[in-house]
Design an enzyme around this catalytic site. Structure first.
Site, PDB file in Angstrom:
ATOM      1  N   GLY A 120       0.817  -1.205   0.000  1.00  0.00           N
ATOM      2  CA  GLY A 120       0.000   0.000   0.000  1.00  0.00           C
ATOM      3  C   GLY A 120       0.852   1.258   0.000  1.00  0.00           C
ATOM      4  O   GLY A 120       2.043   1.232   0.312  1.00  0.00           O
ATOM      5  N   GLY A 122       0.809   5.357   1.299  1.00  0.00           N
ATOM      6  CA  GLY A 122       0.134   6.319   2.155  1.00  0.00           C
ATOM      7  C   GLY A 122       0.750   7.680   1.975  1.00  0.00           C
ATOM      8  O   GLY A 122       1.640   7.878   1.161  1.00  0.00           O
ATOM      9  N   ALA A 125       4.304   7.079   3.767  1.00  0.00           N
ATOM     10  CA  ALA A 125       5.149   5.905   3.598  1.00  0.00           C
ATOM     11  C   ALA A 125       4.573   4.987   2.553  1.00  0.00           C
ATOM     12  O   ALA A 125       3.402   5.079   2.191  1.00  0.00           O
ATOM     13  CB  ALA A 125       5.277   5.159   4.923  1.00  0.00           C
ATOM     14  N   ASP A 236      -5.386   6.036  16.050  1.00  0.00           N
ATOM     15  CA  ASP A 236      -6.050   5.773  14.772  1.00  0.00           C
ATOM     16  C   ASP A 236      -6.592   4.343  14.746  1.00  0.00           C
ATOM     17  O   ASP A 236      -6.429   3.624  13.764  1.00  0.00           O
ATOM     18  CB  ASP A 236      -5.067   6.008  13.622  1.00  0.00           C
TER      19      ASP A 236
END
Lengths: 529, 198
Positions: A120, A122, A125, A236
């Site tokens: 993934g 972001g 990062a 989060d």
């Protein structure tokens, strides 16, 4: 039929544009426009000038703007997690920081790791799936975005995150193996967890069973407790950050992407709010310092989502979500899923309390309680049920410092309002008196002691005591009406105060109160006091 | 709507009024793609352009502290679009690929240090801005019209098909096509004016 210029009725053109023409006249005009070039041109120039017409053609052609957003509009700055797998391919991948590899099956090398693919991307990062040859295992490598690696603060934040997260060793937290740097890029190495996230699970299969909610809730709470013991707040917690390992479906908390040492004042004070708003605690949404109890609120949201299939606070826009988080109670979980037992609903409700002091006070306590409920749920005859937790229900909005505090000349108004605040707070807090008392053996979940509201004047409990004798429905109605009249009076008086801005401030305060009162009335009906 | 840009607390405190919330949403819908695309056009890589976009939006959000809610000084929407436009012209027309926006404060300092933007880029930016506003306005008003009315507008004003042919295809009179396209055009202009901040 050819029209002569005398048929033209230019005064009707503007009305036609505004759709203000009577049907007969409109039909007449349309017929006229079939042939009259003068009126066509005039209509078009009334609608917009020539530049606009040209621009519309240039700007809109090739786009179907009402169908999908233009490229870039929905680009987000998400924290990375495994849900990004699907989107990874769509993103431009800048992997030029990877060193070449001999293995044709690999994308490249990063330090000692052979990179297999991208999990993934972001905002900060990129997460790579990689193979650790020396230990013969798969790992997930989180690399600080090359674009950010040159920025001092971003590097510091990344390093701090890595160190903090590495300190947490717990079976329900994704382990960090190493923190290192290659070619000037800091990265951290985590266990690769094959499986899916809780978010994916909910998306695919809908609400979970009670036993699963208890198990995943318990495991998540246990993982959080381990992080909290290190002084770390996740900040989060959300279903997308809870990974469910293949097979056993062990829950593991991932992406302490926003985790910061709780005592790291410099970053928490900056007032920047980051993260997905749906599971954010009210104090985070308001930009106030958040301690470990913010994670408990988020955990409540996660459990709510497990029970219902969606987060507790939903709205059209992110800001509207935040507003609901701060100001409104979620729809009771049992209204959406009646299969949720009331004791579980009470746990979720207590986790979702607006005021941190009304929640459970530690994740360990929550893990322990959920564990006991799970044991009881699985062996109802062998294990007694824990006592149902007490919830201070209905504090729909955190009591704000009254705006009029700042205006000394309005102090006299404040005292009148204090009465209103007192009464409304009383109405809010009323229901918790009727809840079960906790038993001696259960965790300390006694209702918080009555306290003075942030407004001036009487504490809710004091007002309660004073009015206890007349605790009947009619009396409440009367009180509410009285408060309402008082607000109207205050409003009227205030408008005589000359300064224009004070009017706005006041109106805001009053409308908040008004909302509270409306909510009270509704609750009154609901509870049939 | 899973994500939000980093948002300053001041913004959240400020935007209590649903009308302001709407203005902010409009602002994001228009500016986010605008800044991104403009940056790409200036040679920024995808990730850099995203970074720049976020920095820019945060800078505007932080400027919200300076907003004076005195109704005599205009609406929040008007103010927001005015200040954003000026800040963007100042910043974007100066920014070069490779320059890093490293944080809100630095960005602010940068803004203040910038002399007037160069003319060519300003013109470009204003044009891009207008493009974004028009597209946004079209999205917004699309639902207000019947499909056939919208088609009359789209086929003739955007796709450039002859009016008579479009009228035949849609089963409308030529006059009705003229009326339809002008009506939508006028509505589009009005909608765009809401945020053009001129």
């Amino acid at each position: 039929m050819i029209h002569s210029r005398s048929d033209c009725r230019p005064e009707q053109l503007q009305k036609a544009l505004d759709s203000r023409l009577p049907a007969d006249d409109e039909a007449e005009l349309l017929r006229h426009l079939d042939t009259c070039d003068t009126c066509r041109r005039q209509l078009e120039s009334l609608a917009a000038d020539a530049d606009d017409w040209a621009d519309v053609r240039e700007f809109l052609s090739g786009r179907e703007p009402w169908e999908d957003r233009p490229d870039g509009a929905d680009r987000t700055h998400e924290t990375q997690n495994q849900d990004s797998i699907n989107t990874a391919a769509d993103r431009p991948q800048r992997l030029d920081f990877l060193a070449p590899t001999d293995d044709p099956a690999m994308l490249g090398r990063l330090g000692p790791y052979e990179v297999q693919g991208v999990i993934g991307w972001g905002g900060m990062a990129v997460v790579l799936r990689a193979y650790d040859r020396s230990l013969n295992r798969n790992v997930a490598v989180k690399v600080l975005s090359p674009q950010l690696a040159t920025s001092g603060p971003a590097r510091q934040r990344f390093a701090r995150e890595a160190q903090a997260a590495a300190a947490v060793v717990h079976e329900h937290v994704v382990p960090i193996h190493a923190v290192s740097e290659a070619g000037g890029l800091p990265y951290l190495v985590m266990t690769y967890v094959p499986g899916r996230s809780l978010q994916q699970r909910i998306d695919q299969a809908g609400p979970l069973t009670v036993a699963e909610i208890l198990r995943i809730g318990m495991q998540t709470a246990a993982g959080l407790a381990a992080a909290h013991a290190q002084g770390l707040v996740h900040r989060d917690v959300k279903p997308a950050n809870i990974l469910l390992e293949n097979g056993v479906e062990r829950a593991m908390i991932a992406d302490f992407g926003l985790a910061r040492a709780a005592d790291d004042a410099s970053l928490t004070r900056s007032g920047i709010i980051a993260g997905t708003p749906h599971y954010m605690a009210p104090e985070q949404a308001e930009g106030q310092p958040a301690d470990h109890r913010a994670d408990l609120f988020s955990l409540g949201g996660v459990m709510y989502a497990m029970g219902t299939g969606h987060p507790p606070f939903r709205a059209e826009t992110a800001l509207a979500v935040l507003r609901r988080i701060c100001q409104q109670p979620p729809r009771p979980i049992r209204q959406i899923n009646p299969e949720i037992p009331d004791w579980l609903a009470a746990v979720v409700e207590k986790l979702l309390a607006k005021d941190p002091s009304d929640r459970f006070q530690s994740a360990a306590e929550v893990a322990e309680l959920l564990g006991r409920y799970l044991a009881h749920f699985q062996h109802p005859t062998a294990v007694p049920a824990p006592r149902k937790v007490a919830v201070r229900r209905g504090a729909a909005g955190r009591t704000k410092k009254p705006l009029w505090h700042h205006r000394p000349q309005l102090a006299w108004l404040a005292s009148a309002l204090a009465a209103a605040v007192g009464v409304s707070a009383l109405l809010y807090f009323g229901p918790w008196f009727s809840y079960d008392e906790p038993s001696a053996g259960s965790p300390p979940v006694a209702p918080a002691p009555p306290r003075a509201s942030d407004g001036q004047g009487l504490s809710p409990a004091a007002v309660f005591e004073l009015t206890r004798g007349s605790f009947d429905r009619q009396q409440w109605e009367t009180d509410v009406d009285q408060v309402r009249r008082r607000i109207a009076e205050l409003e009227a008086t205030f408008h005589q105060v000359p300064e224009p801005r004070s009017g706005q401030v006041w109106a805001e305060g009053v409308s908040q109160l008004q909302q509270q009162l409306d909510e009270l009335r509704r609750q009154l009906d609901d509870h049939s006091l | 709507m899973d994500q939000m840009p980093e948002t300053r607390r001041s913004l959240l405190l400020r935007i209590r009024d649903p009308g302001d919330d709407e203005a902010w949403t409009e602002f994001l819908e228009i500016y986010q793609p605008l800044i991104y695309r403009f940056a790409r056009r200036k040679g920024f890589q995808h990730a850099d352009a995203e970074e720049l976009t976020q920095e820019a939006l945060i800078a505007v959000a932080s400027a919200i502290e300076r907003w004076d809610p005195d109704p005599r000084r205009g609406t929040f929407r008007g103010w927001l679009f005015r200040i954003a436009r000026n800040m963007m012209i100042n910043f974007l027309t100066r920014a070069r690929p490779g320059e890093k926006a490293t944080g809100g404060t630095d960005f602010h300092r940068l803004l203040q240090q910038q002399p007037a933007a160069d003319g060519q880029s300003t013109v470009e930016f204003v044009r891009e801005y207008r493009r974004e506003v028009f597209c946004w306005a079209a999205r917004e008003i699309h639902g207000e019209f019947q499909d056939v009315t919208w088609q009359a507008f789209w086929q003739t004003a955007v796709a450039g098909h002859p009016i008579a042919e479009t009228a035949r295809q849609l089963g409308m009179s030529v006059g009705a096509v003229y009326a339809a396209r002008s009506r939508i055009m006028a509505r589009l202009r009005r909608k765009a004016k809401q945020v053009e901040g001129q």
